[in-house]
Scaffold this motif. Structure first.
Motif, mmCIF file in Angstrom:
data_model
loop_
_atom_site.group_PDB
_atom_site.id
_atom_site.type_symbol
_atom_site.label_atom_id
_atom_site.label_comp_id
_atom_site.label_asym_id
_atom_site.label_seq_id
_atom_site.Cartn_x
_atom_site.Cartn_y
_atom_site.Cartn_z
ATOM 1 N N PHE A 196 0.257 -4.373 -4.530
ATOM 2 C CA PHE A 196 0.377 -4.816 -3.150
ATOM 3 C C PHE A 196 -0.371 -3.867 -2.226
ATOM 4 C CE2 PHE A 196 2.219 -5.362 1.004
ATOM 5 C CZ PHE A 196 2.495 -6.723 1.087
ATOM 6 N N GLY A 197 -0.220 -2.578 -2.468
ATOM 7 C CA GLY A 197 -0.885 -1.606 -1.623
ATOM 8 C C GLY A 197 -2.399 -1.698 -1.706
ATOM 9 N N ALA A 198 -2.912 -1.869 -2.931
ATOM 10 C CA ALA A 198 -4.356 -1.920 -3.120
ATOM 11 C C ALA A 198 -4.959 -3.215 -2.595
ATOM 12 C CB ALA A 198 -4.699 -1.745 -4.596
ATOM 13 N N ARG A 199 -4.254 -4.335 -2.798
ATOM 14 C CA ARG A 199 -4.816 -5.642 -2.452
ATOM 15 C C ARG A 199 -4.520 -6.078 -1.019
ATOM 16 N NH1 ARG A 199 -8.517 -8.356 -5.835
ATOM 17 N NH2 ARG A 199 -8.500 -7.092 -7.731
ATOM 18 N N VAL A 200 -3.354 -5.716 -0.502
ATOM 19 C CA VAL A 200 -2.943 -6.216 0.806
ATOM 20 C C VAL A 200 -3.086 -5.152 1.895
ATOM 21 C CG1 VAL A 200 -1.040 -7.206 2.127
ATOM 22 C CG2 VAL A 200 -1.348 -7.852 -0.269
ATOM 23 N N ILE A 201 -2.622 -3.921 1.619
ATOM 24 C CA ILE A 201 -2.572 -2.903 2.671
ATOM 25 C C ILE A 201 -3.901 -2.168 2.828
ATOM 26 C CG2 ILE A 201 -1.479 -0.759 3.403
ATOM 27 C CD1 ILE A 201 1.091 -1.717 2.159
ATOM 28 N N ALA A 202 -4.432 -1.635 1.738
ATOM 29 C CA ALA A 202 -5.629 -0.793 1.821
ATOM 30 C C ALA A 202 -6.795 -1.458 2.571
ATOM 31 C CB ALA A 202 -6.060 -0.361 0.421
ATOM 32 N N PRO A 203 -7.080 -2.744 2.345
ATOM 33 C CA PRO A 203 -8.216 -3.350 3.065
ATOM 34 C C PRO A 203 -8.021 -3.435 4.578
ATOM 35 C CG PRO A 203 -7.643 -4.643 1.113
ATOM 36 C CD PRO A 203 -6.527 -3.655 1.319
ATOM 37 N N THR A 204 -6.790 -3.258 5.067
ATOM 38 C CA THR A 204 -6.530 -3.384 6.507
ATOM 39 C C THR A 204 -6.467 -2.047 7.237
ATOM 40 O OG1 THR A 204 -4.092 -3.270 6.368
ATOM 41 C CG2 THR A 204 -5.144 -5.417 5.969
ATOM 42 N N LEU A 205 -6.485 -0.952 6.504
ATOM 43 C CA LEU A 205 -6.265 0.345 7.144
ATOM 44 C C LEU A 205 -7.411 0.755 8.064
ATOM 45 C CD1 LEU A 205 -4.567 2.415 4.289
ATOM 46 C CD2 LEU A 205 -3.521 1.202 6.213
ATOM 47 N N GLY A 206 -8.612 0.300 7.751
ATOM 48 C CA GLY A 206 -9.726 0.589 8.644
ATOM 49 C C GLY A 206 -9.506 -0.031 10.017
ATOM 50 N N GLU A 207 -9.036 -1.277 10.035
ATOM 51 C CA GLU A 207 -8.754 -1.932 11.312
ATOM 52 C C GLU A 207 -7.613 -1.240 12.046
ATOM 53 O OE1 GLU A 207 -7.375 -6.287 13.091
ATOM 54 O OE2 GLU A 207 -8.085 -6.119 11.016
ATOM 55 N N PHE A 208 -6.599 -0.814 11.296
ATOM 56 C CA PHE A 208 -5.483 -0.105 11.931
ATOM 57 C C PHE A 208 -5.976 1.170 12.601
ATOM 58 C CE2 PHE A 208 -2.157 3.152 11.800
ATOM 59 C CZ PHE A 208 -1.176 2.530 12.550
#
Length: 294
Positions: free
Chosen positions: A102-114
């Motif tokens: 979940f972290g690799a597929r869902v969260i990690a790709p969004t951290l740049g935007e955060f």
């Protein structure tokens, strides 16, 4: 009496030059000012002020105490500003934990935007399929899959963790297409587990429920590694849809037994109850509720 208030009054007395002037500034009676000074001198067993009918001066102890009062009250004032700023501006280090897939597929790709939205926040994302203790491990937000054991945590639902059965086209060409769950007993199954033990895969179609005993020919404790094995044609896997969706779209993996459903589990974002929640915590919660739903 309130020690900090008495210290502030003592500073006013010294700065204003008399108790009467300090009383006027603080809108209290001179008698009340005198009570605060007396309380301080009793508490510290020292005389801080020389008092005569015409003038007032600091004793040696009073000079030292005055300096320390300024330092203490100044530090408290700065602390208030820092804490208040934390509530207003999202900044500092934020520790977040999540299951590996979940972290690799869902969260990690969004951290740049955060980070673009909150450049003052540095994110420490810890991926583990073990349950971390939020307090002991100093984790502010965690993603939990399945039933929640700690009911003291605040839980914000993100959806359901749906599972899928899949295999590579080359494997299916060689071994055939399973048409029912029971057919998996004759296939090479790849299992996610930490210990060698008999595993069951569960399926449902309407009122029909099927439980298939799967003797994994290969077991790996990492979802992405299982995916790679399946892509190479090693066998059939059961993994989360979020891990396999791109492969279904590209055709690299073929979804199997799609007329059956597989039990899914709730996904929650959890954090400790804290009425002094920081701005960075509020920021990641609001962001997660918008971007991590599945």
């Amino acid at each position: 009496m309130d020690l900090l208030k008495s210290m502030a009054i003592f500073i006013d007395v010294v700065d204003q030059g008399s108790m009467t002037a300090a009383a006027t500034k603080s809108d209290v009676t001179p008698q009340m000012i005198g009570m605060h000074i007396k309380a301080l001198e009793q508490q510290f067993s020292a005389t801080f002020l020389h008092r005569t009918t015409r003038q007032m001066g600091l004793t040696e102890a009073g000079k030292v105490f005055y300096q320390h009062c300024q330092q203490v009250l100044g530090l408290i004032g700065e602390t208030h500003q820092v804490i208040n700023q934390l509530h207003v501006e999202a900044k500092g280090l934020l520790r977040l934990s999540a299951p590996a897939t979940f972290g690799a597929r869902v969260i990690a790709p969004t951290l740049g935007e955060f980070r673009l939205r909150h450049p003052g926040v540095n994110v420490d994302l810890f991926l583990t399929d073990s349950v971390m203790d939020l307090q002991a491990d100093e984790v502010e937000v965690a993603i939990r899959i399945g039933s929640l054991q700690d009911l003291s945590l605040v839980a914000r639902p993100l959806g359901r963790y749906r599972m899928a059965i899949a295999a590579a086209p080359a494997y299916l060409t060689a071994q055939g297409m399973p048409l029912r769950p029971e057919d998996l007993a004759n296939h090479h199954c790849l299992g996610f587990r930490l210990k060698q033990a008999q595993r069951h895969w569960h399926f449902q179609r309407g009122e029909e429920k099927v439980s298939v005993s799967v003797d994994d020919c290969i077991s790996i404790n990492h979802g992405e590694a299982l995916r790679q094995a399946a892509l190479a044609g090693a066998g059939v896997i059961m993994q989360p849809e979020v891990l396999l969706q791109q492969d279904f779209t590209s055709g690299a993996l073929v979804p199997l037994l799609t007329d059956f459903t597989i039990p899914n589990r709730a996904v929650n974002m959890v954090y400790r109850q804290d009425r002094f929640a920081s701005a960075k915590l509020k920021a990641i919660i609001d962001f997660g509720l918008k971007h991590w739903k599945i």
